[in-house]
Design an enzyme around this catalytic site. Structure first.
Site, mmCIF file in Angstrom:
data_model
loop_
_atom_site.group_PDB
_atom_site.id
_atom_site.type_symbol
_atom_site.label_atom_id
_atom_site.label_comp_id
_atom_site.label_asym_id
_atom_site.label_seq_id
_atom_site.Cartn_x
_atom_site.Cartn_y
_atom_site.Cartn_z
ATOM 1 N N ARG A 287 1.495 0.172 15.033
ATOM 2 C CA ARG A 287 1.167 0.069 13.606
ATOM 3 C C ARG A 287 1.686 -1.247 13.049
ATOM 4 N NH1 ARG A 287 5.654 4.074 10.787
ATOM 5 N NH2 ARG A 287 4.649 3.360 8.893
ATOM 6 N N TRP B 74 7.371 -0.358 4.070
ATOM 7 C CA TRP B 74 7.960 0.223 2.851
ATOM 8 C C TRP B 74 9.384 0.687 3.084
ATOM 9 C CZ3 TRP B 74 9.424 5.351 1.436
ATOM 10 C CH2 TRP B 74 9.304 6.300 2.443
ATOM 11 N N HIS C 80 15.087 12.227 13.031
ATOM 12 C CA HIS C 80 13.897 12.257 13.877
ATOM 13 C C HIS C 80 12.978 11.077 13.588
ATOM 14 C CE1 HIS C 80 11.744 15.060 10.779
ATOM 15 N NE2 HIS C 80 11.476 13.817 10.523
ATOM 16 N N HIS C 81 13.253 10.323 12.509
ATOM 17 C CA HIS C 81 12.484 9.107 12.232
ATOM 18 C C HIS C 81 12.992 7.937 13.061
ATOM 19 C CE1 HIS C 81 10.312 10.679 8.702
ATOM 20 N NE2 HIS C 81 11.388 11.412 8.539
ATOM 21 N N HIS D 127 13.500 11.669 4.321
ATOM 22 C CA HIS D 127 12.899 12.917 4.739
ATOM 23 C C HIS D 127 12.723 13.914 3.605
ATOM 24 C CE1 HIS D 127 10.664 14.942 7.667
ATOM 25 N NE2 HIS D 127 11.142 16.049 7.146
ATOM 26 N N THR E 149 6.960 26.726 7.200
ATOM 27 C CA THR E 149 5.638 26.180 6.897
ATOM 28 C C THR E 149 4.559 27.117 7.435
ATOM 29 O OG1 THR E 149 6.652 24.021 7.208
ATOM 30 C CG2 THR E 149 4.284 24.067 6.937
ATOM 31 N N LYS F 272 3.992 29.970 5.162
ATOM 32 C CA LYS F 272 3.117 29.633 4.032
ATOM 33 C C LYS F 272 1.656 29.690 4.452
ATOM 34 C CE LYS F 272 6.125 26.895 1.212
ATOM 35 N NZ LYS F 272 5.701 27.577 -0.006
ATOM 36 N N ASP G 241 7.053 22.957 -25.231
ATOM 37 C CA ASP G 241 7.026 21.580 -24.737
ATOM 38 C C ASP G 241 8.064 21.467 -23.643
ATOM 39 O OD1 ASP G 241 6.963 18.697 -24.448
ATOM 40 O OD2 ASP G 241 6.086 18.616 -26.447
ATOM 41 N N GLU H 48 12.227 13.060 0.695
ATOM 42 C CA GLU H 48 11.126 12.440 -0.056
ATOM 43 C C GLU H 48 9.767 12.931 0.458
ATOM 44 O OE1 GLU H 48 10.709 10.544 -2.602
ATOM 45 O OE2 GLU H 48 8.697 9.773 -2.306
ATOM 46 N N TYR I 291 9.105 15.806 1.579
ATOM 47 C CA TYR I 291 8.862 17.136 1.027
ATOM 48 C C TYR I 291 8.679 17.096 -0.482
ATOM 49 C CZ TYR I 291 9.709 18.550 5.715
ATOM 50 O OH TYR I 291 9.607 18.672 7.062
ATOM 51 N N HIS J 34 0.843 -1.198 0.000
ATOM 52 C CA HIS J 34 0.000 0.000 0.000
ATOM 53 C C HIS J 34 0.878 1.247 0.000
ATOM 54 C CE1 HIS J 34 -2.880 3.045 1.319
ATOM 55 N NE2 HIS J 34 -2.141 3.272 2.396
ATOM 56 N N SER K 204 13.118 6.625 -13.390
ATOM 57 C CA SER K 204 12.030 7.416 -13.967
ATOM 58 C C SER K 204 11.936 8.777 -13.292
ATOM 59 C CB SER K 204 10.718 6.643 -13.813
ATOM 60 O OG SER K 204 9.616 7.492 -13.998
ATOM 61 N N SER K 205 11.977 8.796 -11.953
ATOM 62 C CA SER K 205 11.853 10.065 -11.233
ATOM 63 C C SER K 205 13.009 10.994 -11.546
ATOM 64 C CB SER K 205 11.854 9.830 -9.729
ATOM 65 O OG SER K 205 10.748 9.094 -9.364
ATOM 66 N N SER L 50 -1.101 27.366 -3.798
ATOM 67 C CA SER L 50 -0.736 28.767 -3.990
ATOM 68 C C SER L 50 -1.237 29.327 -5.316
ATOM 69 C CB SER L 50 0.781 28.941 -3.916
ATOM 70 O OG SER L 50 1.254 28.508 -2.675
#
Lengths: 189, 535
Positions: free
Chosen positions: B449, B141, B301-302, B252, B327, B330, B105, B254, B256, B76, B168-169, B267
């Protein structure tokens, strides 16, 4: 009509630079491995400096008689290894600067010879820089025959420079099966 | 760009039928492909989430065995992150970046085709592991060793699929940077670019910087598992904690990567429906750049609970909390944009407002998680699950839906069904909160979890959450229907589409013709989203 271009940077050149950046970052991922090891070695964070022998017999004339340090002994066996493994003494009061010896006992429950490898660590991490082992079964592979039992000595000195606030040091071993060496052993039998 | 122009002239008789989609180099076609692909992945990943929620409806093991449950949580996440959210943003970038900066293009149209068509193969490989004897990956994951190395041989397929997604990315990101830096129309200076362009430029740099690090990390897992290396194998002198450092150095930023383009979309939308220009444009750009910079120095922090020195925990705690500042800038700017605006509440605006409110809830629980002693309690609990679903579902996914409603008339030439759009918004908003809000309480009460069973005192909240999950999930079929209906027909859309819209994309007809801006437009203050006093 020209589009507003980044001055002096054609698209192929820009793409080349970005591609080099991507490749460099792939390398950086691998660079993190030695960086991490060096970092841990200097700071003792993961307690892995405990894996190396200190060549010198420690200076016994520098014994710090003013304080006691408690050393805990801990043993864990990885689930892939059918051995029993435990320290003879759970705990010891030691004087910093003095050489001590203790023993761990390992017993191979299997009916075949197995090679084990002990991986030490010292907690707290900052203490690992001050915990010196002059002899340890973790420096070499341990071969135990079928149902064989062995006493394995550890000799250590706690450095008198150990920070004052550290009163308790835990020496922990995890014993793993060295699968390659065990496989070689099985093949030669 | 003369190459791009001539290239397009050759292709005026582009192939028809399905083959057209295989060989297309047109940014609009490729954008559509990306968006449809991500919708399919969203439904597949959603179906997996429903398996999880169905199993968790009641304590005990009912529907699936624990190993399959773990495969579902892992797949998932992988499908939603790499298959739904990221390709959706790349699809929006493909469609909108050239239109918003006045380029004919993307800078590298052929590479663009390739970066899309890698994805279906990558996900076929990834999903095929579900049908292999040893099953799909079941370690979460994050693929932490040693657990991830104890699965079956299908693990190699997972690694190769991740490699393909990464390639690809990275290609997509290089293309976007090259387009934004080299293909802007005359007058489109950097500080006149729409915020969506700015956020994507910064996101693209993040992608180029961290996707290769992920590729390195999973390659190390691959060689540890199959080729006898010991990067993470403690018995061989490695360290599993090292993997967590490398992974979150990627992970991390990732996070963002999946939220910055959402900031960009919101925006664009809030000024349009407030009929004002964006408040604090320049501070938005700097805030985005600061968030991107900070994302590289907060990764640990993870993993507070792995055991690290007090100094390191304090550093990562404070660095993480600092992110709340840009943040907050924003969120303040979005609110200030709406202040005394002539606001209307069409579906895109509703989703954008939902984003602002619910993303902030997720952001606040993020600040709670940054507090080290609290994190020791929350770590790996449902509180974390609630936190990142608020920022990813009501954050990123809501922003993507807002963007789809906002630009759908430009893509199809028809207005979508406003009444159904509003129903879709309210349905989703109600049920997504029923789905995720109780998970905060479950986590605080100690439910871990990634476990298929739980203690009986968690039953009620899990039932509520599961009901919310099914209602939210099935509600997305309405989203599919609205898109299908809008593509088929509807009230014709004007070029401007929205009364308050600004920017180059609204100067081309609706639907946007196959080729736009063959002659670059000239950008002045009347079309620019930001009036900059410097030029």
């Amino acid at each position: 009509m020209r589009h507003l271009a980044n001055k002096g940077s054609t698209t192929p050149w820009l793409v080349a630079k970005l591609a080099v950046l991507a490749i460099a970052m792939f390398g950086f991922g691998y660079l993190l491995v030695p960086l991490y090891e060096k970092f841990c070695e200097i700071t003792g964070i993961d307690g892995r400096t405990a894996g190396q022998a200190t060549g010198v017999e420690y200076l016994t004339d520098q014994v710090d008689e003013s304080r006691w340090v408690t050393v805990h002994f801990d043993a864990t066996v990885n689930s892939g290894l059918p051995w029993q493994f435990e320290p003879v003494e759970r705990m010891m009061q030691v004087r910093p600067g003095k050489l001590y010896e203790t023993t761990y006992i390992a017993f191979n429950r299997a009916d075949r010879p197995i090679v084990g490898q002990a991986v030490p660590s010292v907690a707290p991490g900052r203490a690992s820089l001050f915990f010196n082992k002059t002899e340890c079964f973790c420096f070499t592979e341990q071969l135990l025959g079928a149902r064989e039992s062995r006493e394995m000595p550890v000799r250590f000195v706690v450095d008198p420079n150990l920070p004052e606030r550290v009163e308790l040091v835990t020496l922990s071993y995890i014993l793993y099966q060295n699968e390659q060496a065990t496989a070689v052993l099985a093949a030669t039998d | 760009m003369s190459e791009a122009t001539t290239h397009h002239d050759d292709h005026h008789d582009h192939p028809k039928g399905l083959w057209r989609w295989v060989v297309t180099t047109n940014h609009k076609d490729i954008g559509t492909l990306y968006l449809l692909f991500s919708l399919v992945m969203f439904l597949i990943g959603g179906a997996m989430a429903l398996v999880i929620r169905a199993e968790l409806f009641a304590p005990g093991l009912q529907l699936v065995n624990p190993d399959f449950f773990n495969q579902m949580t892992t797949m998932h996440a992988l499908v939603m992150i790499f298959g739904a959210v990221m390709p959706a943003f790349v699809g929006l970038a493909n469609w909108m970046v050239p239109l918003m900066i006045g380029a004919p293009d993307m800078a590298l149209p052929r590479m663009n085709n390739w970066s899309f068509w890698i994805l279906p193969f990558a996900f076929t490989i990834l999903l095929s592991t579900l049908f292999m004897p040893t099953g799909a990956p079941a370690s979460g994951w994050t693929l932490y060793p040693p657990l991830s190395l104890q699965g079956g041989n299908s693990f190699a397929f997972v690694i190769f699929a991740i490699h393909l997604m990464g390639i690809s990315s990275i290609m997509g990101a290089i293309n976007i940077v090259a387009t934004i830096l080299n293909m802007r129309a005359p007058g489109m200076t950097l500080l006149r670019m729409p915020l969506f362009i700015w956020t994507w430029l910064i996101t693209a740099f993040l992608l180029i910087a961290v996707m290769p690090v992920l590729a390195g990390a999973v390659t190390m897992l691959l060689t540890d598992r199959f080729f006898g290396t010991s990067f993470f194998n403690a018995a061989g002198g490695g360290d599993p904690v090292l993997y967590q450092h490398i992974f979150w150095f990627f992970g991390h930023p990732e996070v963002y990567i999946m939220i910055l383009p959402a900031f960009g979309i919101v925006s664009e939308i809030i000024p349009t429906f407030s009929r004002k220009r964006l408040f604090g444009y320049t501070s938005m750009v700097y805030a985005t750049a600061s968030i991107a910079f900070l994302s590289f120095i907060v990764w640990a922090h993870h993993m507070f609970t792995v055991g690290m020195p007090l100094g390191a925990m304090l550093f990562f705690m404070y660095a993480t909390m600092v992110i709340a500042v840009p943040t907050g800038v924003k969120i303040f700017n979005w609110i200030a944009t709406m202040w005394r605006g002539s606001m209307t509440f069409e579906t895109p605006m509703l989703f954008a407002l939902g984003f602002v409110v619910m993303f902030t809830i997720g952001g606040l629980s993020g600040v709670m998680l940054a507090i080290v002693p609290a994190d020791f309690q929350y770590h790996d609990s449902y509180f974390v699950v609630a936190h990142f679903h608020y920022v990813l579902v009501t954050g990123s996914v809501f922003a993507i839906m807002a963007g789809v409603y906002y630009w759908l008339p430009k893509w199809t030439g028809h207005m979508y069904d406003e009444r159904l759009g509003k129903i879709h918004f309210w349905w989703s908003t109600v049920w997504v909160n029923v789905l995720f809000f109780p998970q905060h309480y479950l986590g605080l009460a100690g439910m871990p979890r990634r476990i298929p069973d739980y203690a009986v005192q968690f039953t009620e909240f899990n039932m509520i959450s599961s009901i919310g999950g099914f209602m939210f999930g099935f509600g997305q079929l309405l989203f599919c229907y609205i898109i299908w209906k809008c593509a088929r027909g509807g009230e014709p859309a004007s070029a401007r589409v929205w009364e308050g819209s600004r920017g180059l994309e609204w100067t081309v007809p609706s639907p946007a013709p196959h080729h736009t801006f063959d002659t670059p437009p000239v950008v002045d203050d009347s079309v620019a989203v930001h009036k900059d006093e410097l030029t």
